[in-house]
Design an enzyme around this catalytic site. Structure first.
Site, PDB file in Angstrom:
ATOM      1  N   LYS A   1      42.488  77.918   8.217  1.00 26.61           N
ATOM      2  CA  LYS A   1      41.136  78.412   7.987  1.00 26.61           C
ATOM      3  C   LYS A   1      40.093  77.490   8.608  1.00 26.61           C
ATOM      4  O   LYS A   1      39.146  77.936   9.248  1.00 26.61           O
ATOM      5  CB  LYS A   1      40.885  78.589   6.483  1.00 26.61           C
ATOM      6  CG  LYS A   1      39.571  79.277   6.135  1.00 26.61           C
ATOM      7  CD  LYS A   1      39.652  80.013   4.800  1.00 26.61           C
ATOM      8  CE  LYS A   1      39.653  79.077   3.623  1.00 26.61           C
ATOM      9  NZ  LYS A   1      38.292  78.737   3.156  1.00 26.61           N
TER      10      LYS A   1
ATOM     11  N   ARG B   1      26.816  76.808  -5.389  1.00 25.56           N
ATOM     12  CA  ARG B   1      27.421  75.583  -4.866  1.00 25.56           C
ATOM     13  C   ARG B   1      26.348  74.645  -4.318  1.00 25.56           C
ATOM     14  O   ARG B   1      25.352  75.080  -3.739  1.00 25.56           O
ATOM     15  CB  ARG B   1      28.472  75.929  -3.799  1.00 25.56           C
ATOM     16  CG  ARG B   1      29.632  76.709  -4.401  1.00 25.56           C
ATOM     17  CD  ARG B   1      30.676  77.112  -3.392  1.00 25.56           C
ATOM     18  NE  ARG B   1      31.414  75.967  -2.902  1.00 25.56           N
ATOM     19  CZ  ARG B   1      32.454  76.056  -2.060  1.00 25.56           C
ATOM     20  NH1 ARG B   1      32.836  77.259  -1.633  1.00 25.56           N
ATOM     21  NH2 ARG B   1      33.073  74.988  -1.638  1.00 25.56           N
TER      22      ARG B   1
ATOM     23  N   ASP C   1      42.334  70.933  -1.549  1.00 29.65           N
ATOM     24  CA  ASP C   1      42.531  72.372  -1.741  1.00 29.65           C
ATOM     25  C   ASP C   1      43.903  72.702  -2.320  1.00 29.65           C
ATOM     26  O   ASP C   1      44.123  73.816  -2.813  1.00 29.65           O
ATOM     27  CB  ASP C   1      42.344  73.120  -0.423  1.00 29.65           C
ATOM     28  CG  ASP C   1      40.889  73.192  -0.002  1.00 29.65           C
ATOM     29  OD1 ASP C   1      40.002  73.073  -0.874  1.00 29.65           O
ATOM     30  OD2 ASP C   1      40.626  73.356   1.201  1.00 29.65           O
TER      31      ASP C   1
END
Length: 444
Positions: A21, A127, A330
């Site tokens: 990604k 965020r 992640d």
């Protein structure tokens, strides 16, 4: 909602995870800012990356998806216009759920001659953006939060001359670092970003490949810096995106959790700033072999993973902290799932960054693992997991967070009974075919 039963037999077979990604985002961005064409294979066609494509189309960049790909390989072609070729968008730029698009694109927009506004979905609107507003303002940009809450929508006034800065980032964040570096491409002097540890360095690696003068330095204490000397044009290149190690991590975990499993995950990126999960699991006794290693621009390998019983050190403990955290930030949700069944107590700390992801992942991980019978305690900057648990099925609230949904889908394979993943559609943000690929392993 999707319901998943415990796997009744070992997982076997081959997996081809979608493209990385981070690299997919950057290939579009850097291609747009380059002179000439950039051809991208292995691009991740997920919601986040498609948001990046749509934003750059609004900025006047022609991006083509090949309809009849040569040799059966789909190709995306970006017709770059150079650093100064972007056009003013006709409306607000919408980044969907993508923090990478929002923050990196803000660095580019800060240097343009036109005004712009950028926003995202309800998750992005919560965020923190002050982490990029502050350094961009120091560089001379005019960027403000429209609602005055340091979140999107962001209003960016154009026509500002940017200056290079030396910025000490309080967190090791590739998004913050990359935002500053991309703004630095337009400055008249060097830009240096210091971090407490080296965050993922795809921006530095790829910008060098596109022709920029940029490098990293790491000091004896582990602190890191990215140093950009501006002034060189970017040139279009061919980008072959490796498989995303964050996506591969779910299948690694699945093989480790289901007895007798033996799988190969092909063409996975193993950049050292991203592969902390491999190091940690190997130290805990995981049987993970790297095969067909290719040390090209972005290193990659096939991962051969076999079921393993995981353990801690001689004291029955294992700690993940400090400079390891940026290399697997992640992957911490799926790592926590694995740790819940390991024969040790696992302590995760220095991971407060988990609180400002698509969900508060510290809370999401602990809440859902407790629902499955795990012994886990949240802390201010991580969690303590007392392993050796037998998990059982439960209703999992993903809170719209793709990594939570995928992590607990894997947990379901080792849990007694049935597990329901609520809001399973969110996996499309990073891995649209995740459930199909996972179920194919169960069928082998």
């Amino acid at each position: 909602m999707i319901s998943i039963e415990k796997s009744s037999k070992p997982l076997t077979g081959n997996v081809f995870v979608p493209g990385d990604k981070s690299i997919s985002h950057r290939s579009i961005m850097f291609g747009a800012l380059s002179e000439g064409t950039t051809e991208i294979t292995g691009f991740l066609k997920s919601g986040d990356c498609l948001s990046t494509i749509e934003c750059f189309k609004q900025l006047g960049i022609l991006i083509e998806h090949s309809q009849r790909p040569m040799n059966g390989v789909p190709t995306i072609t970006v017709h770059g216009k150079g650093l100064h070729g972007l056009s003013a968008p006709s409306s607000t730029l919408y980044t969907g759920n993508s923090g990478t698009t929002t923050r990196l694109l803000s660095g580019i927009l800060a240097a343009q001659p036109f005004d712009s506004m950028i926003t995202g979905d309800s998750s992005i609107e919560k965020r923190p953006m002050n982490r990029i507003i502050k350094p961009l303002t120091q560089m001379g940009a005019d960027i403000t939060s429209a609602l005055g809450n340091d979140c999107t929508p962001l209003i960016i006034k154009g026509g500002k001359r940017l200056r290079g800065i030396s910025y000490h980032s309080p967190v090791a964040s590739a998004q913050v670092k990359s935002c500053i570096i991309l703004a630095g491409l337009y400055s008249e002097s060097d830009t240096v970003v210091y971090e407490p540890a080296l965050s993922r360095n795809h921006t530095e690696i790829m910008l060098r490949a596109f022709g920029a003068d940029i490098h990293n330095e790491v000091d004896v204490k582990g602190g890191a810096s990215a140093i950009l000397h501006p002034g060189l044009p970017l040139r279009g290149i061919k980008v072959n995106v490796p498989g995303d190690i964050s996506s591969a991590a779910y299948f690694i975990a699945a093989a480790l959790l289901v007895p007798g499993s033996d799988i190969i995950i092909h063409n996975v990126g193993i950049n050292k700033t991203r592969s902390g999960i491999l190091s940690i699991l190997t130290q805990m006794g995981a049987d993970i072999q790297l095969e067909n290693v290719d040390e090209s621009i972005e290193p990659r390998a096939d991962l051969h993973v076999r079921y393993s019983e995981l353990h801690g050190n001689e004291n029955g403990r294992f700690e993940v902290s400090g400079k390891l955290i940026p290399t697997m930030i992640d992957e911490l949700p799926i790592f926590a799932v694995v740790a819940a069944t390991a024969n040790c107590t696992t302590i995760i700390k220095d991971a407060a960054e988990l609180k400002v992801k698509e969900s508060n992942r510290i809370n999401s991980i602990c809440k859902n693992l407790k629902a499955m019978g795990a012994d886990i305690e949240p802390t201010e900057d991580g969690m303590i997991i007392h392993g050796g648990n037998t998990l059982h099925g439960a209703d999992i609230d993903s809170e719209g967070d793709h990594r939570i949904a995928m992590s607990f889908a894997v947990a379901a394979l080792a849990a007694e009974g049935s597990t329901r993943i609520l809001d399973d559609k969110c996996v499309g943000i990073s891995y649209p075919d995740f459930f199909k690929d996972l179920m194919n392993l169960k069928k082998c």
